[in-house]
Scaffold this active site. Structure first.
Site, PDB file in Angstrom:
ATOM      1  N   SER A   1      85.981  25.248  71.496  1.00  0.00           N
ATOM      2  CA  SER A   1      85.692  25.090  70.065  1.00  0.00           C
ATOM      3  C   SER A   1      85.901  23.626  69.662  1.00  0.00           C
ATOM      4  O   SER A   1      86.203  22.785  70.499  1.00  0.00           O
ATOM      5  CB  SER A   1      86.565  26.028  69.249  1.00  0.00           C
ATOM      6  OG  SER A   1      87.908  25.867  69.635  1.00  0.00           O
ATOM      7  N   LEU A   2      85.720  23.365  68.388  1.00  0.00           N
ATOM      8  CA  LEU A   2      85.821  21.991  67.882  1.00  0.00           C
ATOM      9  C   LEU A   2      86.937  21.925  66.850  1.00  0.00           C
ATOM     10  O   LEU A   2      87.172  22.897  66.129  1.00  0.00           O
ATOM     11  CB  LEU A   2      84.514  21.596  67.183  1.00  0.00           C
ATOM     12  CG  LEU A   2      83.272  21.418  68.055  1.00  0.00           C
ATOM     13  CD1 LEU A   2      82.022  21.370  67.172  1.00  0.00           C
ATOM     14  CD2 LEU A   2      83.381  20.136  68.876  1.00  0.00           C
TER      15      LEU A   2
ATOM     16  N   ASP B   1      46.660  36.148  69.698  1.00  0.00           N
ATOM     17  CA  ASP B   1      46.811  37.601  69.824  1.00  0.00           C
ATOM     18  C   ASP B   1      45.793  38.197  70.787  1.00  0.00           C
ATOM     19  O   ASP B   1      46.097  39.098  71.547  1.00  0.00           O
ATOM     20  CB  ASP B   1      46.677  38.272  68.453  1.00  0.00           C
ATOM     21  CG  ASP B   1      47.866  37.953  67.577  1.00  0.00           C
ATOM     22  OD1 ASP B   1      48.853  37.399  68.101  1.00  0.00           O
ATOM     23  OD2 ASP B   1      47.799  38.241  66.366  1.00  0.00           O
TER      24      ASP B   1
ATOM     25  N   LYS C   1      76.062  20.847  62.224  1.00  0.00           N
ATOM     26  CA  LYS C   1      76.892  21.952  62.725  1.00  0.00           C
ATOM     27  C   LYS C   1      76.218  23.225  62.226  1.00  0.00           C
ATOM     28  O   LYS C   1      76.361  23.621  61.078  1.00  0.00           O
ATOM     29  CB  LYS C   1      78.323  21.864  62.230  1.00  0.00           C
ATOM     30  CG  LYS C   1      79.167  23.014  62.780  1.00  0.00           C
ATOM     31  CD  LYS C   1      80.635  22.717  62.780  1.00  0.00           C
ATOM     32  CE  LYS C   1      81.450  23.725  63.578  1.00  0.00           C
ATOM     33  NZ  LYS C   1      81.025  25.103  63.543  1.00  0.00           N
TER      34      LYS C   1
ATOM     35  N   CYS D   1      63.651  41.537  25.129  1.00  0.00           N
ATOM     36  CA  CYS D   1      63.768  41.429  23.688  1.00  0.00           C
ATOM     37  C   CYS D   1      62.426  41.842  23.112  1.00  0.00           C
ATOM     38  O   CYS D   1      61.381  41.358  23.528  1.00  0.00           O
ATOM     39  CB  CYS D   1      64.082  39.988  23.303  1.00  0.00           C
ATOM     40  SG  CYS D   1      63.701  39.645  21.587  1.00  0.00           S
TER      41      CYS D   1
END
Ligand code: IVH
Length: 826
Positions: free
Chosen positions: A81-82, A36, A123, A470
């Protein structure tokens, strides 16, 4: 080149290297604060001399001016695409890989029977992106769009920390188009949704949507804050540089150029059989990955073979998406039960028709709390989508409203009015636009029961809190078991040998009801318990615990008639005996008082020194202690105000448990000053200044506060309430007996570290964090979790976080381990 230009170039290169080490290699070499500092230095130089700003300057990562809209980009190489393949699993979890074998057949058919080697990789469940680099510099980034044309998101992509703005290494091509996936890590997604919810902003349904929404921001500063991540998976075009012959070489080259790969999650295999083995392993690993994947992609490794195989319509013949079973599945809610935890927290749980989700059969799913159940509007009979996300607890994601069972004339029972009441109210309570129904739902909106299903005590709702509890406390068996498990646990009484299983059995067989009962156990009882358990388990077909037959000392009271004591039982008894003299802090922690964690227990012990003082401390006194706020003080006082809890403590003392007294670090009177305790009275919140004035007005006595007629009206009003008046009386008594100035003060008072606040960050070379903490505390110091102006020292080890940055910013002294040890020894 002048000095400034050189400095800007050097800083740019250095910061880019640090970012790469941090984000891509996951191996930072400098503290964040150093990064930084250099970043700010570069920013300042660039502002002064903008003409020298480098095209790969890391200052672009924080985003730039907002755009009016995105321009479109035509993909020179279309983004295709696949095709998908699935491997359904049977009940036993055995995969049917027929579709994948068919893929392999097609591949080998296309290659005239030649064997194909495959690369298999995740994927990713994100969005596809294309990155264009010319002469090593990132010049354009585009979304997939319709595959032919996408949108120019260059500004946004530059904010993604693990995408190189300039390619690395000495084999940089003149041109390269890298394809890959932009996604959001699960942890960043959870944090983002938390932030969104805190700010009443819309939350995202899943990391994929969050990534898409973040990448398509016209204001790149927003994208920068969203923490996206990129994985490269292919090269679409390339001029110059390393010439790959295999996909796996492309991946290695991408890694050399500075891109992140899913390390450990991809591989190259000689045949489809091995590919399938890896797929099955990855399906197991899926929930523990830091990002979401919806399958694996299997690609022919040889680029020449890929070329031979080519494409059919819009998908390659040489690759396939081998999908995982959905992590979401449909099932039906059979009932909604509640579970009771240690603190009595009551959680609604949906009992489901068993369903196979993400590789396991799920029969229960948490509904979190009543509010959440009503928001999702989950009812008995509903068809719901169950989600098993990265963590292990499955949850109900949402209801499929058009499958909700509705009332038919036969199901409406005219006489059952209470049932109808519920339905009427429900309509007012939740006007839902979600379900377009003409008639009434068969089941009413979910409500938590009024009484605990385990012990019958009232269920109480916390004001404003999502939690219901409770009220049975240790009367409730569910809480008893959890309470005992906590009591015996390592950080509490640390009773060796007494784990969850033993405690459940002891409680189930009514041998132990409360903490003190543990100390009344004898070897015969334990043996009987084990016999009963073994018997029950044998009968129910569960294998009995392996019994130990090593005879141990007899307890001497049995005239030899009883069964031989076992080592197992003796170990437990030894563990119990050894726990009888706990530190005061451990003992307090073990009691399981709400909001009293290890830290608060330690503060209490240090301030009061002994149990007697703590168990009689009025709430305003507790609230005066450092680190104890009003909620915690209230919880502690409430705990000790209950006769059953006091009895329980008396019993523990009676059976020989002796929490160790300890020297106090400061006389109580130093914390409990009149203006402090008065300003902390329940339901009478005034500043310490006003409290001091009130104290003066009352003639500096509790007596005066109690009786004086000339005090302000709001005070008279407050003390006119019975409970408040009696609190003043208690205060008076407590103050009269409060341990005075000297006497019990810890020796460490004299030490130079007394009262000093330390913050630990990073990994120290030899000391574990709790060891360092213990040493600091032993020397009279305090260890805090966050750095503020009041921090005296930050002790920083390897890979310190933002705490070190903050220390530097606030000018707090920073020590390494050696300096800490020197200080402790001084
Ligand atoms: S290769 C010719 N590899 O899946 C197609 N795609 O259905 C080349 N995806 O839009 C794609 N992970 O966003 C490839 N390891 C991976 C992938 C992957 C996810 C996505 C990609 C694409 C979609 C194709």
């Amino acid at each position: 080149m002048n000095q400034t230009e050189q400095k800007i170039k050097d800083l740019t290169a250095l910061l880019n290297r640090y970012a790469y080490e941090y984000y891509t290699l996951d191996a930072p070499n400098v503290p964040d604060a150093e990064y930084d500092r250099l970043f700010r230095e570069l920013e300042a130089l660039e502002t002064a001399q903008p003409e020298y700003k480098q095209p790969d300057s890391p200052t672009q990562r924080i985003g730039g001016a907002a755009l009016e809209g995105f321009t479109s980009v035509r993909h020179t190489v279309p983004m295709l695409s696949l095709n998908n393949a699935f491997s359904p699993q049977n009940e036993e979890g055995v995969f049917d890989h027929a579709e994948m074998y068919a893929f392999d057949e097609r591949v080998r058919g296309g290659l005239n029977g030649a064997q194909a080697e495959y690369v298999i990789e995740p994927k990713f469940d994100g969005l596809a992106i294309s990155l264009l680099y010319r002469d090593g510099m990132l010049v354009q980034a585009a979304t997939r769009g319709d595959g032919a044309t996408g949108e120019d998101v260059t500004q946004n992509v530059k904010t993604i920390a693990n995408i190189p703005l300039r390619l690395h290494g000495d084999n940089v091509p003149q041109l390269i188009e890298v394809r890959g996936e932009v996604l959001m890590l699960k942890a960043d997604f959870t944090a983002l949704n938390q932030r969104q919810a805190d700010q009443n902003q819309k939350t995202f349904a899943n990391p994929r949507n969050a990534a898409a929404g973040s990448l398509r921001q016209l204001n790149s500063k927003i994208t920068a804050r969203r923490k996206l991540h990129f994985f490269a998976y292919s090269i679409a075009q390339q001029e110059g540089g390393f010439v790959s012959e295999q996909h796996i070489q492309e991946l290695a080259y991408l890694s050399d150029l500075g891109f992140s790969l899913p390390n450990g999650q991809f591989g190259c295999f000689p045949n489809i059989g091995e590919v399938l083995g890896f797929y099955e392993q990855m399906q197991q690993k899926r929930p523990s990955l830091p990002y979401e994947i919806d399958g694996m992609v299997v690609k022919v490794n040889s680029l020449a073979q890929q070329k031979t195989l080519g494409f059919i319509s819009r998908a390659p013949r040489w690759a396939i998406a081998h999908k995982f079973p959905a992590e979401e599945a449909l099932t039906v809610v059979e009932a909604i039960d509640v579970q009771v935890g240690r603190t009595g927290a009551v959680t609604p749980v949906a009992r489901l028709q068993p369903v196979f989700v993400g590789g396991v059969t799920v029969t229960n799913a948490t509904l979190h709390n009543e509010g959440e159940t009503q928001r999702k509007d989950v009812r008995i009979g509903d068809t719901v989508i169950v989600r098993r996300a990265g963590d292990v607890i499955p949850e109900v994601a949402r209801v499929v409203f058009d499958r909700r069972p509705m009332q038919t004339p036969e199901t409406i029972d005219e006489t059952n009015t209470s049932f109808l009441d519920g339905l009427q109210e429900d309509l007012f309570a939740l006007p839902s636009e979600k379900h377009q129904t003409t008639s009434q739902p068969l089941y009413p909106q979910y409500r938590l029961p009024e009484h605990c299903p385990i012990c019958g005590s009232d269920i109480e709702r916390e004001e404003g809190g999502a939690v219901a509890r409770c009220s049975g406390g240790m009367l409730c068996r569910a809480q008893r078991v959890q309470g005992l498990i906590h009591f015996a646990s390592r950080k509490a009484m640390d009773i060796d040998g007494l784990g969850q299983r033993q405690i459940e059995q002891l409680v189930a067989q009514e041998l132990v009801r409360h903490f003190a009962d543990l100390y009344r156990l004898d070897i015969t009882t334990l043996q009987k318990m084990k016999e009963n358990t073994d018997q029950a388990e044998t009968q129910s077909g569960v294998e009995a615990m392996p019994s130990e037959n090593t005879p141990v000392l007899s307890d001497g009271l049995t005239n030899g008639k009883k069964p031989l004591p076992t080592k197992w039982a003796q170990n437990i008894l030894d563990g119990i005996e050894a726990s009888k003299q706990p530190d005061l802090a451990r003992f307090l922690f073990a009691l399981g008082i709400r909001h009293v964690g290890e830290r608060t227990a330690k503060s209490l012990a240090q301030a009061f020194g002994n149990l007697e003082n703590i168990r009689h401390a009025p709430e305003p006194v507790l609230a005066c202690l450092p680190d104890i706020g009003s909620v915690v003080a209230h919880s502690i006082a409430h705990f000790f105000a209950q006769a059953e809890q006091q009895n329980m403590i008396d019993e523990l003392l009676a059976v020989g448990v002796a929490p160790q007294e300890q020297p106090v670090t400061l006389p109580l009177a130093q914390y409990v000053t009149p203006e402090r305790w008065i300003s902390r009275l329940p339901d009478f919140k005034i500043s310490e200044k006003k409290a001091a004035a009130l104290w003066d007005l009352a003639g500096k006595s509790v007596e005066g506060l109690t009786r004086d007629k000339a005090l302000p009206a709001d005070w008279q009003q407050w003390r006119s309430i019975e409970a408040n008046l009696s609190l003043l009386t208690t205060m008076q008594q407590f103050l009269a007996h409060m341990p005075s100035e000297t006497g019990t003060i810890a020796e460490s008072h004299a030490s130079s570290l007394f009262g000093k606040t330390f913050v630990l960050t990073g990994t120290l070379p030899t000391l574990k964090r709790d060891e360092a903490q213990a040493m600091i505390e032993a020397a009279g110091g305090k260890v805090s979790g966050s750095v503020s102006k009041k921090t005296d020292f930050v002790v920083a080890g390897e890979a310190p976080g933002s705490k070190l940055e903050k220390a530097n910013a606030l000018d707090v002294a920073v020590l390494n381990e050696a300096a800490l040890l020197a200080l402790l020894n001084s």
